[in-house]
Enzyme design. Structure first.
Site, short mmCIF file in Angstrom:
data_model
loop_
_atom_site.label_atom_id
_atom_site.label_comp_id
_atom_site.label_asym_id
_atom_site.label_seq_id
_atom_site.Cartn_x
_atom_site.Cartn_y
_atom_site.Cartn_z
N LYS A 21 0.56 -1.11 -0.20
CA LYS A 21 0.05 0.03 0.46
C LYS A 21 1.05 1.23 0.18
O LYS A 21 0.72 2.05 -0.83
CB LYS A 21 -1.19 -0.17 1.18
CG LYS A 21 -2.00 1.21 1.30
CD LYS A 21 -2.80 1.06 2.54
CE LYS A 21 -4.02 -0.01 2.18
NZ LYS A 21 -5.14 0.17 3.47
N GLU B 288 10.11 -5.88 3.79
CA GLU B 288 10.18 -7.08 3.66
C GLU B 288 9.37 -7.17 2.30
O GLU B 288 10.82 -7.68 1.71
CB GLU B 288 9.57 -7.95 3.80
CG GLU B 288 9.46 -8.70 5.53
CD GLU B 288 8.79 -7.39 6.31
OE1 GLU B 288 8.64 -7.67 7.47
OE2 GLU B 288 8.42 -6.24 6.56
N GLY C 197 -5.37 -4.64 5.28
CA GLY C 197 -4.79 -6.07 4.58
C GLY C 197 -4.56 -7.24 4.21
O GLY C 197 -5.18 -8.03 3.46
N ARG C 198 -4.82 -7.61 5.49
CA ARG C 198 -6.09 -9.06 5.60
C ARG C 198 -7.33 -9.14 5.15
O ARG C 198 -7.95 -10.39 5.71
CB ARG C 198 -5.41 -9.50 7.24
CG ARG C 198 -6.45 -8.57 7.72
CD ARG C 198 -6.28 -9.02 9.49
NE ARG C 198 -6.54 -8.37 10.82
CZ ARG C 198 -6.41 -6.98 11.13
NH1 ARG C 198 -5.06 -6.84 10.25
NH2 ARG C 198 -6.30 -6.44 12.02
N GLU D 263 -4.41 -11.85 13.86
CA GLU D 263 -4.10 -10.56 13.59
C GLU D 263 -5.25 -9.56 14.52
O GLU D 263 -5.20 -8.40 14.47
CB GLU D 263 -3.78 -10.14 12.47
CG GLU D 263 -2.47 -8.95 12.38
CD GLU D 263 -2.46 -8.40 10.71
OE1 GLU D 263 -0.77 -9.19 10.80
OE2 GLU D 263 -2.55 -8.29 9.87
N LYS E 174 9.64 -4.90 13.51
CA LYS E 174 10.39 -4.29 12.51
C LYS E 174 11.26 -3.18 12.80
O LYS E 174 12.14 -2.70 12.14
CB LYS E 174 8.49 -3.84 11.70
CG LYS E 174 7.92 -5.11 12.00
CD LYS E 174 6.37 -5.29 10.80
CE LYS E 174 7.07 -4.07 9.57
NZ LYS E 174 5.32 -3.69 8.66
#
Length: 548
Positions: A212, A218, A273-274, A359, A510
């Site tokens: 996005k 990653e 995202g999910r 999540e 992260k």
């Protein structure tokens, strides 16, 4: 004056406390007794809606259990929260966003206004662009830098930008173009990229970069590896335009990478995202199965959306599934949920559900910032049947842990071969029966088993399960299944009073990884400020790399 239940903390609400008392009364009640007392239980405890037959009769629940769970949903304002989600209200409170993934499958012409913009019109504009592009790739009109048509599509993403596309591709492989090859890269481990591209020709390969912000570490690391792989072959940066497209909202970074922004497919901050496999994140899916099948999948999502929004809670499949999961989690202290699709095509479905459920609801802070005093999300896991029966089903049947299970099956095989599908389904039905009813010590001895061996051959039973039965695995039925679990997860999140749409828990590691990566790669010995364990690990890695 009576207190307003919706203003009370969850564990102080009348329905919650009634459920606690009810649990103490029925916790030892066996499914054998429930079925014996109610011969029609297997026909009453079912929901048949939108092409899915849910049998929830093999749950350790009575009519009173369901009545109290539904009362809890009312006390928690579930109906209002459902409407708020569908209307585009800011229910993702920590990120100050709507959670409007249902708009991704809203029919053309429907209006959902958000900040003065008709989001449905925007969604369909992107879908139409996706359809044109996927048609060009599928027909061979989209040519690579040297004029060869694309035959290999590599999706690069992580999290929902990978798990959704790879699950959908595997689930709908039967409908995919077999002269096209699809690969998926997500892990920053270089092995993932190397193995995915090992036998591919750059001249025939298209990369779809899904990020996005176009800054995800990653994903961009793998994207640059792909860019280098292509340029090693072509030696000309202009080739990037023919071998890369982006699913992103950051036109500046996409252009800087070398991708023509005409080949950038957007999505929106209200789409997490999910929850994005039916957005432009599904571009690889559309290329694989075609625009018509992709639209059929959206119709499946939409059918379940409407069922969730309009069906009375006592006949509402996502609500009942969500409440039963909460029943085991919060009252029986069950720590995990097993999901077992008796369909090889759904081999990645449990992994997809892991992100969707864990999540979304793996939170310990309520919407008002308080710490919860109850368990939230369970651990989700699973494998396709019948493979699992020869590995972990031993624990399900005779282990010491209570693990509620979902079994998913289809009446018709996409690949009929003799009597194999009947055998597959026989195993599904037999496993739920064995889990529920077991086999007593007396029954085992009656079969001639020696007294000393009988305890080892006995099955306690009383292990709960749901069975989801569909006619056939199609794009439409896949959409229904995914939406079913989406809304079941949301139901639980509403009861727990948590934000099911943020994911701050993925951020800290992260952030620390960026700092640590610089220390691992530093030419000079860095000054380390971590704990003693992390410092020692970094030093050992650096010594190994330097040959010391």
């Amino acid at each position: 004056m009576t207190a307003n239940p919706t203003a009370l903390p969850l564990t102080q609400r009348p329905a919650w406390q009634a459920l606690q008392a009810h649990y103490r009364q029925i916790q030892a009640l066996h499914l054998r007794r429930l079925f014996a007392d109610d011969p029609l239980r297997g026909e009453r405890f079912v929901i048949d809606a939108v092409g899915i037959y849910l049998d929830y009769s093999k749950n350790r629940a009575t009519d009173d259990t369901l009545r109290l769970l539904l009362r809890l949903a009312d006390e928690c304002g579930l109906q209002g929260r459902i409407e708020a989600m569908f209307n585009g209200d800011t229910i993702n409170v920590t990120e100050r966003r709507a959670a409007l993934h249902t708009a991704l499958r809203a029919p053309k012409g429907e209006k959902i206004m958000l900040d003065g913009v008709d989001v449905v019109a925007d969604v369909h504009a992107v879908l139409e662009r996706m359809a044109v592009f996927s048609g060009q790739v599928r027909s061979g009109q989209w040519l690579g830098y040297t004029g060869k048509p694309v035959r290999n599509i590599v999706n690069i993403g992580i999290g929902g930008s990978d798990l959704g596309p790879v699950m959908a591709y595997e689930a709908l492989r039967h409908y995919s173009r077999r002269d096209l090859r699809f690969r998926f890269v997500s892990n920053v481990d270089s092995t993932d990229f190397v193995e995915a591209t090992y036998d591919l020709d750059p001249e025939e390969t298209l990369f779809i970069i899904c990020s996005k912000t176009f800054t995800t570490l990653e994903t961009l690391t793998n994207a640059h590896a792909a860019r280098d792989w292509c340029l090693h072959k072509f030696g000309d940066a202009q080739a990037v335009c023919r071998h890369f497209v982006a699913v992103s909202t950051n036109a500046e970074e996409v252009s800087k990478f070398g991708i023509n922004t005409d080949n950038m497919f957007g999505f929106w901050d209200w789409d997490g995202g999910r929850y994005s496999m039916d957005s432009a994140i599904g571009l690889s899916t559309m290329i694989a199965i075609g625009a018509d099948n992709f639209r059929a999948m959206l119709e499946g999502f939409r059918a379940m959306d409407e069922h969730f929004r309009t069906a009375p809670f006592e006949r509402n499949m996502p609500v009942i599934m969500g409440l039963l999961k909460l029943w085991y989690n919060n009252f029986f202290a069950a720590q995990s949920v097993g999901v077992f699709p008796y369909c090889q095509y759904l081999k990645r479905f449990p992994a997809y559900l892991q992100q969707l459920t864990m999540e979304s609801n793996g939170k310990h802070i309520t919407l008002d910032g308080s710490c919860v005093d109850y368990q939230t999300a369970s651990v989700y896991w699973g494998e396709p049947g019948t493979n699992g029966q020869h590995s972990f089903f031993q624990l399900l049947h005779q282990g010491t842990r209570l693990i509620p299970c979902d079994f998913i099956g289809f009446c018709e095989s996409l690949n009929p071969l003799g009597e194999q599908h009947a055998l597959l389904m026989a195993n599904l039905f037999a496993q739920t029966e064995a889990l529920a009813f077991g086999k007593t010590d007396l029954e085992v001895k009656a079969d001639g088993v020696a007294d000393w061996l009988a305890p080892h051959r006995s099955f306690e039973g009383n292990r709960p399960s749901n069975t989801l039965l569909l006619e056939q695995l199609t794009p439409e039925s896949l959409g229904k299944l995914v939406a079913l679990y989406e809304h079941s997860v949301f139901t639980q999140g509403v009861i727990w009073n948590i934000d099911s749409f943020d994911q701050w828990g993925v951020e800290l590691g992260k952030v620390l990884a960026r700092k640590t990566a610089a220390e691992l790669n530093s030419a000079d010995e860095p000054e380390l400020g971590h704990d003693s364990s992390t410092n020692a690990l970094i030093r050992r890695y650096r010594r190994y790399k330097s040959g010391g």
